[in-house]
Design a protein around this motif. Structure first.
Motif, PDB file in Angstrom:
ATOM      1  N   ALA A 172       0.854  -1.302  -0.462  1.00  0.00           N
ATOM      2  CA  ALA A 172      -0.078   0.128   0.310  1.00  0.00           C
ATOM      3  C   ALA A 172       0.827   1.051  -0.034  1.00  0.00           C
ATOM      4  N   HIS A 175       2.011   2.069  -3.401  1.00  0.00           N
ATOM      5  CA  HIS A 175       0.928   3.206  -3.641  1.00  0.00           C
ATOM      6  C   HIS A 175       1.036   4.644  -3.421  1.00  0.00           C
ATOM      7  N   ALA A 179       1.993   8.013  -5.518  1.00  0.00           N
ATOM      8  CA  ALA A 179       0.483   9.128  -5.719  1.00  0.00           C
ATOM      9  C   ALA A 179       1.227  10.404  -5.613  1.00  0.00           C
ATOM     10  N   ILE A 182       3.455  11.211  -8.486  1.00  0.00           N
ATOM     11  CA  ILE A 182       2.425  11.926  -9.771  1.00  0.00           C
ATOM     12  C   ILE A 182       2.218  13.332  -9.700  1.00  0.00           C
ATOM     13  N   HIS A 192       6.577   6.159 -19.330  1.00  0.00           N
ATOM     14  CA  HIS A 192       6.633   4.966 -19.323  1.00  0.00           C
ATOM     15  C   HIS A 192       6.863   3.856 -21.154  1.00  0.00           C
TER      16      HIS A 192
ATOM     17  N   CYS B 164      -2.978  -2.094 -15.721  1.00  0.00           N
ATOM     18  CA  CYS B 164      -1.915  -1.852 -15.340  1.00  0.00           C
ATOM     19  C   CYS B 164      -0.972  -0.485 -14.377  1.00  0.00           C
ATOM     20  N   PHE B 165      -1.959   0.230 -14.503  1.00  0.00           N
ATOM     21  CA  PHE B 165      -0.825   1.434 -13.732  1.00  0.00           C
ATOM     22  C   PHE B 165      -0.251   2.288 -15.139  1.00  0.00           C
ATOM     23  N   GLN B 166      -1.240   1.781 -16.260  1.00  0.00           N
ATOM     24  CA  GLN B 166       0.239   2.291 -17.416  1.00  0.00           C
ATOM     25  C   GLN B 166      -0.437   3.208 -18.330  1.00  0.00           C
ATOM     26  N   THR B 170      -4.389   7.167 -15.774  1.00  0.00           N
ATOM     27  CA  THR B 170      -3.578   6.464 -14.356  1.00  0.00           C
ATOM     28  C   THR B 170      -3.543   8.419 -13.479  1.00  0.00           C
ATOM     29  N   THR B 171      -4.022   8.304 -12.079  1.00  0.00           N
ATOM     30  CA  THR B 171      -3.266   9.891 -12.044  1.00  0.00           C
ATOM     31  C   THR B 171      -3.261   9.401 -10.526  1.00  0.00           C
ATOM     32  N   ALA B 172      -3.119  10.029  -9.999  1.00  0.00           N
ATOM     33  CA  ALA B 172      -2.318  10.151  -8.381  1.00  0.00           C
ATOM     34  C   ALA B 172      -3.218   9.820  -7.806  1.00  0.00           C
ATOM     35  N   HIS B 175      -3.300   5.969  -7.622  1.00  0.00           N
ATOM     36  CA  HIS B 175      -2.550   4.591  -7.032  1.00  0.00           C
ATOM     37  C   HIS B 175      -3.078   4.971  -5.280  1.00  0.00           C
ATOM     38  N   ARG B 176      -3.830   6.470  -4.895  1.00  0.00           N
ATOM     39  CA  ARG B 176      -4.436   6.180  -3.179  1.00  0.00           C
ATOM     40  C   ARG B 176      -5.186   6.092  -3.022  1.00  0.00           C
ATOM     41  N   THR B 178      -5.834   2.471  -4.877  1.00  0.00           N
ATOM     42  CA  THR B 178      -5.364   1.814  -4.564  1.00  0.00           C
ATOM     43  C   THR B 178      -4.456   0.779  -3.556  1.00  0.00           C
ATOM     44  N   ALA B 179      -3.812   2.166  -2.770  1.00  0.00           N
ATOM     45  CA  ALA B 179      -3.339   2.179  -1.628  1.00  0.00           C
ATOM     46  C   ALA B 179      -4.337   1.779  -0.353  1.00  0.00           C
TER      47      ALA B 179
END
Lengths: 326, 326
Positions: A172, A175, A179, A182, A192, B164-166, B170-172, B175-176, B178-179
């Motif tokens: 966690a 990620h 964040a 990013i 990428h 897969c976040f590519q 995909t933003t910050a 990821h937040r 997802t955490a």
């Protein structure tokens, strides 16, 4: 020393040092380079003189990293008092001997459980998916604002070392830190592209050759591919380029074990083994004098390609038969 | 209605409803199924009766999603008053007509910019990488604790829809969130195996066939592959399985444009075009009556495979010549 005071000591050392030499490991990857460059750029923003050392040149796929052009293959002259090692389990990973550390203050930042703690100050966190997770924390504690160049280095480090968040080291926290990076405003598409779209043509040709030999056995639970000396010669690929190809076989529906046999010399067959859910390929490799982990292992056999294939497949098929009772 | 009061209204409707029917789109993917199942499981934990509808069966690679066995291809009988559509731009995506909505309260949750806002309450956020980002916010606001089953559904939805976040969506925040999901305690290795290691053998055989035709042109900037009718027949693959194969060509070092030509019938050639950094393949496709986006486009030509290849490659080579002046 507890973790908190260790961190505080390292921060104090770096704040005090007028000049810092940074070191990262041979065959550099995204994490060691990205983490090293990020620390260096942060220290420079504090007015310090910084040098970046790696025994090898920066690989073509990572020259886009901000600061990559400053990585040198010669040791800094004069050697500053403060040396910081990044992502290095031991000094051999930097092609150095303990002599080199004499009269220096040595900071060792790493996330490998096997780290040899060769520094005077060792910040080792094996829960970090990448060294970059530790470095981000370090830079934040130095009070340096993460700019785009630093964030690009750290983001690349995390993405490459976590297998784009797919490896089991991803947490966690990985990620959450991503964040934060990013948010600085990264050009993710360009990063990428630089990371993922730089496959050497020779590697794609090796994949082609390997797929042409793909064979499913044991009712589709075992997938086998092989590469001959001729395949390597024809494609112009070095052996390292075949790394990862075995995953094309491992990821086929119904497959539990995948094998890639590589003829690296006459009567010299290198075998890579991968399993998905349960088969212990470390035990299979051990039968042939090799080893590794439960899900990824390897061995080398001094027989012909055909003999190696027959022997290894038989051992795997037996392992699959014995099955989960084991 | 502003965003805040819209959300509050939707929460109030769901809290009040004793029974809710959930709907997701044809050819279901990880996001529509994972998001639908997550909402449903959350509503059930509040004591509601829930049904899950999809026009198509759950694909083999997604049957591991908690609750997947409850997704039905028949409409709920009796139809509850509250209908919730997930990840559907319009009703045709669910194979329904506006008649079906009569006398219902319709909630429409989506992240497609093209959403037709066919519901009475439309929570559409085109900044979300996946519908699951909206759904996680919804469930949090419902006051339901995210358990492992809900988190598994939402994590899978995000990973599949963000590549897969590519992907560029995909933003910050992705990821937040997802955490937050990983923190619940997910079996990431098992989820990733289910998502990524389920390639049909026929697809790998198509890749093999395509790689055997790989050709670099325009000084390595253009990579071309093709698949014949015979390749599809021999591999037993449906045409859909060739989706994504073009990326194996696009990701070769130095390549700016990749083309995959597919013979889908006699004198019927489907062409997929991808570019990396600058060439507008939408313009190339338009020259042949096709279209798409700047970096991904396609067209169909009613000529032989050889003629199609020659025509399209010539147009691309001209595009590459004109270059960035364009």
């Amino acid at each position: 020393m507890n973790e908190h005071s260790l961190t505080a000591e390292i921060i104090a050392i770096l704040r005090k040092a007028p000049s810092v030499a940074l070191f990262s490991h041979v065959s550099p990857d995204g994490d060691c380079l990205g983490s090293m460059l990020a620390i260096g750029l942060a220290l420079e923003s504090l007015g310090k003189t910084v040098t970046f050392f790696n025994p090898d040149p920066v690989p073509a796929g990572l020259t886009f990293l901000p600061g990559a052009e400053r990585v040198q293959q010669v040791l800094p002259q004069p050697k500053p008092q403060t040396l910081v090692f990044v992502d290095c389990t031991d000094l051999r990973r930097v092609s150095l001997t303990p002599d080199y550390l004499r009269d220096s203050i040595v900071v060792n930042i790493d996330h490998h459980i096997s780290n040899q703690r060769f520094g005077h100050f060792n910040w080792v966190d094996d829960q970090a998916s990448a060294c970059a997770e530790i470095v981000l924390s370090l830079i934040n504690q130095l009070g340096v604002t993460i700019n785009r160049d630093i964030a690009t280095n750290l983001y690349t480090a995390i993405v490459t070392d976590s297998g784009c968040f797919q490896y089991s080291n991803t947490t966690a926290n990985t990620h959450r830190l991503t964040a934060e990076l990013i948010e600085v405003g990264l050009n993710l598409a360009l990063i990428h592209h630089n990371i993922f779209d730089q496959k050497p043509l020779a590697q794609v040709k090796l994949l082609q050759a390997a797929l042409n030999t793909l064979e499913l056995r044991a009712g589709g639970r075992l997938a086998v591919m092989s590469l001959t000396l001729e395949d390597f010669q024809k494609s112009g690929a070095q052996q390292e380029l075949s790394e990862g190809l075995v995953n094309h076989a491992r990821s086929i529906q119904g497959v539990e074990v995948a094998v890639l046999l590589k003829e690296v010399g006459p009567q010299e067959i290198k075998i890579g083994l991968r399993s998905n859910l349960w088969l212990n390929v470390n035990e299979i490799a051990a039968q042939f004098g090799g080893g590794g982990h439960k899900r990824a292992a390897g061995c080398t056999l001094n027989v012909s390609l055909a003999e190696a294939k027959q022997g290894v497949c038989q051992a795997i098929e037996e392992g699959l038969e014995i099955g989960r009772d084991h």
